[in-house]
Design a protein around this motif. Structure first.
Motif, PDB file in Angstrom:
ATOM      1  N   VAL A  96      11.105  48.555  46.371  1.00  0.00           N
ATOM      2  CA  VAL A  96      11.258  47.191  46.879  1.00  0.00           C
ATOM      3  C   VAL A  96      10.928  47.203  48.362  1.00  0.00           C
ATOM      4  O   VAL A  96      11.416  48.052  49.114  1.00  0.00           O
ATOM      5  CB  VAL A  96      12.691  46.663  46.652  1.00  0.00           C
ATOM      6  CG1 VAL A  96      12.845  45.265  47.257  1.00  0.00           C
ATOM      7  CG2 VAL A  96      13.020  46.620  45.158  1.00  0.00           C
ATOM      8  N   LEU A  97      10.092  46.268  48.752  1.00  0.00           N
ATOM      9  CA  LEU A  97       9.662  46.160  50.143  1.00  0.00           C
ATOM     10  C   LEU A  97       9.997  44.764  50.657  1.00  0.00           C
ATOM     11  O   LEU A  97       9.578  43.765  50.077  1.00  0.00           O
ATOM     12  CB  LEU A  97       8.151  46.403  50.240  1.00  0.00           C
ATOM     13  CG  LEU A  97       7.484  46.237  51.606  1.00  0.00           C
ATOM     14  CD1 LEU A  97       8.032  47.251  52.601  1.00  0.00           C
ATOM     15  CD2 LEU A  97       5.969  46.385  51.476  1.00  0.00           C
TER      16      LEU A  97
ATOM     17  N   ASP B  48      16.687  49.603  57.599  1.00  0.00           N
ATOM     18  CA  ASP B  48      16.231  48.626  56.607  1.00  0.00           C
ATOM     19  C   ASP B  48      15.653  49.334  55.388  1.00  0.00           C
ATOM     20  O   ASP B  48      15.854  48.904  54.247  1.00  0.00           O
ATOM     21  CB  ASP B  48      15.169  47.707  57.215  1.00  0.00           C
ATOM     22  CG  ASP B  48      15.731  46.783  58.280  1.00  0.00           C
ATOM     23  OD1 ASP B  48      16.967  46.751  58.457  1.00  0.00           O
ATOM     24  OD2 ASP B  48      14.938  46.089  58.944  1.00  0.00           O
ATOM     25  N   GLU B  49      14.922  50.434  55.632  1.00  0.00           N
ATOM     26  CA  GLU B  49      14.285  51.172  54.542  1.00  0.00           C
ATOM     27  C   GLU B  49      15.325  51.789  53.613  1.00  0.00           C
ATOM     28  O   GLU B  49      15.146  51.799  52.383  1.00  0.00           O
ATOM     29  CB  GLU B  49      13.375  52.257  55.104  1.00  0.00           C
ATOM     30  CG  GLU B  49      12.108  51.750  55.780  1.00  0.00           C
ATOM     31  CD  GLU B  49      12.368  51.102  57.137  1.00  0.00           C
ATOM     32  OE1 GLU B  49      11.542  50.265  57.572  1.00  0.00           O
ATOM     33  OE2 GLU B  49      13.418  51.418  57.766  1.00  0.00           O
ATOM     34  N   GLN B  50      16.405  52.305  54.176  1.00  0.00           N
ATOM     35  CA  GLN B  50      17.454  52.889  53.340  1.00  0.00           C
ATOM     36  C   GLN B  50      18.092  51.833  52.440  1.00  0.00           C
ATOM     37  O   GLN B  50      18.357  52.096  51.260  1.00  0.00           O
ATOM     38  CB  GLN B  50      18.521  53.537  54.229  1.00  0.00           C
ATOM     39  CG  GLN B  50      18.087  54.843  54.868  1.00  0.00           C
ATOM     40  CD  GLN B  50      19.134  55.369  55.847  1.00  0.00           C
ATOM     41  OE1 GLN B  50      19.565  54.677  56.768  1.00  0.00           O
ATOM     42  NE2 GLN B  50      19.560  56.613  55.633  1.00  0.00           N
ATOM     43  N   ILE B  51      18.313  50.667  52.993  1.00  0.00           N
ATOM     44  CA  ILE B  51      18.898  49.590  52.186  1.00  0.00           C
ATOM     45  C   ILE B  51      17.910  49.124  51.120  1.00  0.00           C
ATOM     46  O   ILE B  51      18.288  48.905  49.965  1.00  0.00           O
ATOM     47  CB  ILE B  51      19.345  48.423  53.090  1.00  0.00           C
ATOM     48  CG1 ILE B  51      20.503  48.879  53.982  1.00  0.00           C
ATOM     49  CG2 ILE B  51      19.756  47.212  52.258  1.00  0.00           C
ATOM     50  CD1 ILE B  51      20.937  47.867  55.015  1.00  0.00           C
TER      51      ILE B  51
ATOM     52  N   ALA C  35      21.316  42.988  48.897  1.00  0.00           N
ATOM     53  CA  ALA C  35      21.297  43.810  50.121  1.00  0.00           C
ATOM     54  C   ALA C  35      22.707  44.183  50.552  1.00  0.00           C
ATOM     55  O   ALA C  35      22.957  45.315  51.003  1.00  0.00           O
ATOM     56  CB  ALA C  35      20.571  43.058  51.234  1.00  0.00           C
ATOM     57  N   PHE C  36      23.642  43.260  50.424  1.00  0.00           N
ATOM     58  CA  PHE C  36      25.035  43.556  50.775  1.00  0.00           C
ATOM     59  C   PHE C  36      25.608  44.590  49.813  1.00  0.00           C
ATOM     60  O   PHE C  36      26.260  45.559  50.236  1.00  0.00           O
ATOM     61  CB  PHE C  36      25.872  42.277  50.732  1.00  0.00           C
ATOM     62  CG  PHE C  36      27.340  42.505  50.975  1.00  0.00           C
ATOM     63  CD1 PHE C  36      27.822  42.689  52.257  1.00  0.00           C
ATOM     64  CD2 PHE C  36      28.242  42.548  49.917  1.00  0.00           C
ATOM     65  CE1 PHE C  36      29.179  42.909  52.490  1.00  0.00           C
ATOM     66  CE2 PHE C  36      29.591  42.766  50.129  1.00  0.00           C
ATOM     67  CZ  PHE C  36      30.056  42.948  51.428  1.00  0.00           C
TER      68      PHE C  36
END
Length: 637
Positions: free
Chosen positions: A583-584, A561-564, A513-514
């Motif tokens: 990915v969810l 969050d969705e963009q990441i 995520a980072f």
């Protein structure tokens, strides 16, 4: 979990409240306590496989007789190694017959590990240093029994430097710069002071030195020692200890970050890192096992008195949610239900992802830790199906067609076991030079149940940390089934920030995520944000930790969050597969709904419960920008 993440550590403390002969008569052996220790440690082996250690203390041994015994191991099967060495002492020979070894009085007088107090520890090493010196329990020895100190813990401190420097200022010369040595000497210092205070008091009253020793053992204030010792501790901890004369304690941090539970009756006191292992080992109900309150210590005096006393002012409860998601044993009722709820709460999001098309969707999970969340996810899907069936039946009117009715009522989600973990292969490949190629075969798949280029494959994992195994192995394996799309679902939110309280997640660059947020900044011409955050972190370097701010949050702020999540999917998708990949992730809001009593979510939110957390994330970002692979905190547990 598809990525391996290490955890620190597991503890067990046992105090027998009756003479050893009591257990021989009732349970057939004086080794009752030792046998329970072995079982409790085996049941917690998930918490530490880098090392194991056991200490036994014999209460009221006469002068000249050894009363503390320790075995530690850093071999590949440390629990078995420790206990095999312990039990070798109990093999009778030509000089000692079977009856002697069964006799509890003779055993206590002559055999190691035949005593009333046991302390066991299971270690996961954060720094990869598997030296035996780093395996708990650790000891501080002295000729006065009440000054002997044995410690074992599940902890990380963020401010080892402060505690170390305080010890140096006292005139000490600590042998190592780690949290374990610092805490051992820190507690030892206040233990010495309490001994000295009592000595002066009784000396002024005219007692002899020999009389004073027994008075000190009787009156030693363990609560005060722990209260004074822990004032500077910043971190998550469960610290278990024995004093040489027979007092014992287990203390928990005031935020409740690290877990501890205990049970006692008139025969035994047991403390362990997890509740279900106590239930299993002693065959007791969940409601008979108590949680050690945050900021409190369970203190067992030499005479058998048991008290739970406050040693640090309890803070807002921030017990670790990652314990609930992954590390703790799923056989605990509460944890099992929470993991199911994490899966159930994802169902509406998954249904939206597949456009509610269950006919062309296959559901599965990554074995084995995601299985419980999978059950919950399917409960949520079936709840939707109940409503769908009702709506569809109503549409058929008052005289429905039987065949159509049957078709509607028989509709079920397509559930299959897709991935099968090949444990033996994983063990074999860890030391192989061609590991990356072999990793693709860690899991096998069930062929022929996914329709080529038609079905969407939804696979749940309990968390996604690095994403390495997904990219190198799992996605490639799932693509062999030729689905139209693969949706990887994480029952945990996006892991964005390092841990510093006991779980081995210390480097920002390890988190997918980072990395995704960094790539998004670059894609959108916002690279200056990285420099700005770096400069803000550097400007805090000389501030007290209490004044530091988590500026790393600014890395994520421009994006949803969705963009990441979409960027994570793009980065993890191998270039040589055909299926689309999404990915969810779970939301933090749903995580807190599922685990309402365990709101320690700093991995996901950056909201650290202690000031030292901001210090650690600050250092971690500086290390990332400067290309320094070191961890942002010091430990050895």
């Amino acid at each position: 979990m598809s990525d391996q993440v290490k955890h620190e550590c597991g503890v067990v403390l046992i105090r027998l409240l009756k003479p050893l002969d009591y257990y021989r008569e009732k349970y057939g052996t004086w080794r009752y306590g030792l046998n329970k220790l072995y079982l409790l440690m085996q049941k917690q082996h998930n918490r530490g496989q880098d090392g194991a250690g056991v200490v036994n203390l014999k209460i009221d041994q006469p002068a000249g007789k050894k009363y503390l015994f320790r075995e530690r191991s850093n071999l590949s099967n440390p629990i078995q190694d420790v206990f095999s060495r312990i039990f070798k002492h109990f093999q009778y020979d030509d000089d000692h017959n079977h009856e002697q070894f069964c006799d509890s009085v003779w055993a206590k007088e002559n055999l190691p590990f035949a005593g009333e107090l046991y302390l066991g520890h299971l270690r996961y090493g954060t720094f990869g240093n598997d030296s035996l010196d780093y395996v708990h329990p650790v000891m501080r020895e002295n000729n006065w029994r009440s000054r002997n100190l044995v410690l074992a813990g599940n902890f990380n401190l963020t401010n080892v430097d402060e505690i170390y420097n305080a010890l140096v200022e006292l005139g000490q010369h600590p042998k190592d710069y780690t949290d374990t040595v610092s805490i051992l000497e820190n507690v030892g210092h206040f233990l010495d002071e309490e001994n000295q205070l009592l000595f002066r008091q009784f000396k002024n009253e005219g007692y002899s030195n020999r009389e004073i020793s027994s008075f000190i053992e009787r009156d030693l204030d363990v609560r005060k020692i722990l209260e004074r010792s822990s004032k500077k501790w910043d971190g998550g901890y469960v610290l278990a200890g024995l004093l040489g004369h027979g007092d014992a304690f287990v203390a928990r941090d005031p935020w409740g970050i690290r877990p501890a539970s205990y049970y006692y009756n008139d025969e035994i006191v047991v403390v362990a890192s997890e509740r279900p292992v106590i239930q299993t080992a002693l065959d007791v109900r969940a409601n008979e096992v108590q949680e050690l309150k945050p900021g409190y210590a369970l203190i067992i005096k030499k005479d058998g008195q048991i008290k739970e006393e406050m040693v640090s002012v309890p803070q807002a409860r921030k017990s670790c949610s990652f314990e609930r998601i992954y590390f703790s044993r799923g056989s605990d009722k509460s944890i099992y239900l929470e993991r199911k709820e994490l899966g159930r709460l994802l169902a509406p999001l998954i249904l939206n992802k597949v456009n509610h098309n269950l006919e062309d969707t296959v559901f599965s999970y990554i074995p084995n830790t995601a299985e419980t969340a999978f059950y919950g996810m399917m409960e949520g899907i079936r709840e939707y199906l109940v409503k769908w069936r009702l709506d569809e039946v109503r549409k058929l009117g008052v005289n429905p067609d039987t065949a159509k009715m049957e078709e509607i009522l028989s509709r079920e989600p397509r559930v299959e076991k897709i991935a099968v973990k090949d444990v033996k292969l994983r063990t074999f490949i860890t030391a192989d030079s061609s590991r990356d190629d072999m990793v693709a075969h860690v899991y096998d798949v069930t062929y022929g149940i996914v329709r080529n280029k038609v079905d969407t494959l939804v696979v749940i994992d309990d968390s996604i940390v690095r994403g390495t195994t997904l990219k190198q192995s799992i996605l490639k394996i799932l693509d062999r089934l030729h689905p139209k799309k693969i949706i990887i679902v994480s029952s945990a939110p996006q892991i964005r920030y390092p841990d510093c309280y006991g779980i081995d997640m210390a480097r920002l660059a390890d988190f997918c995520a980072f990395r995704a947020a960094i790539e998004l900044l670059k894609d959108n011409g916002l690279e200056s944000t990285i420099t700005e955050v770096y400069e803000k972190c550097k400007s805090q370097m000389n501030l007290p930790k209490e004044e530091m701010v988590n500026y790393v949050k600014d890395i994520y702020r421009p994006f949803t969050d969705e963009q990441i999540s979409d960027k994570v999917a793009e980065m993890l998708r191998p270039i040589d597969i055909d299926a689309d990949v999404e990915v969810l992730f779970q939301s933090v809001e749903n995580l807190n709904k599922a685990c309402p009593n365990d709101l320690g979510d700093w991995y996901f939110t950056g909201n650290y419960p202690t000031p030292g957390g901001n210090k650690v994330v600050n250092s971690a970002f500086i290390n990332y920008v400067e290309g320094n692979s070191a961890r942002a905190y010091q430990s050895c547990c």
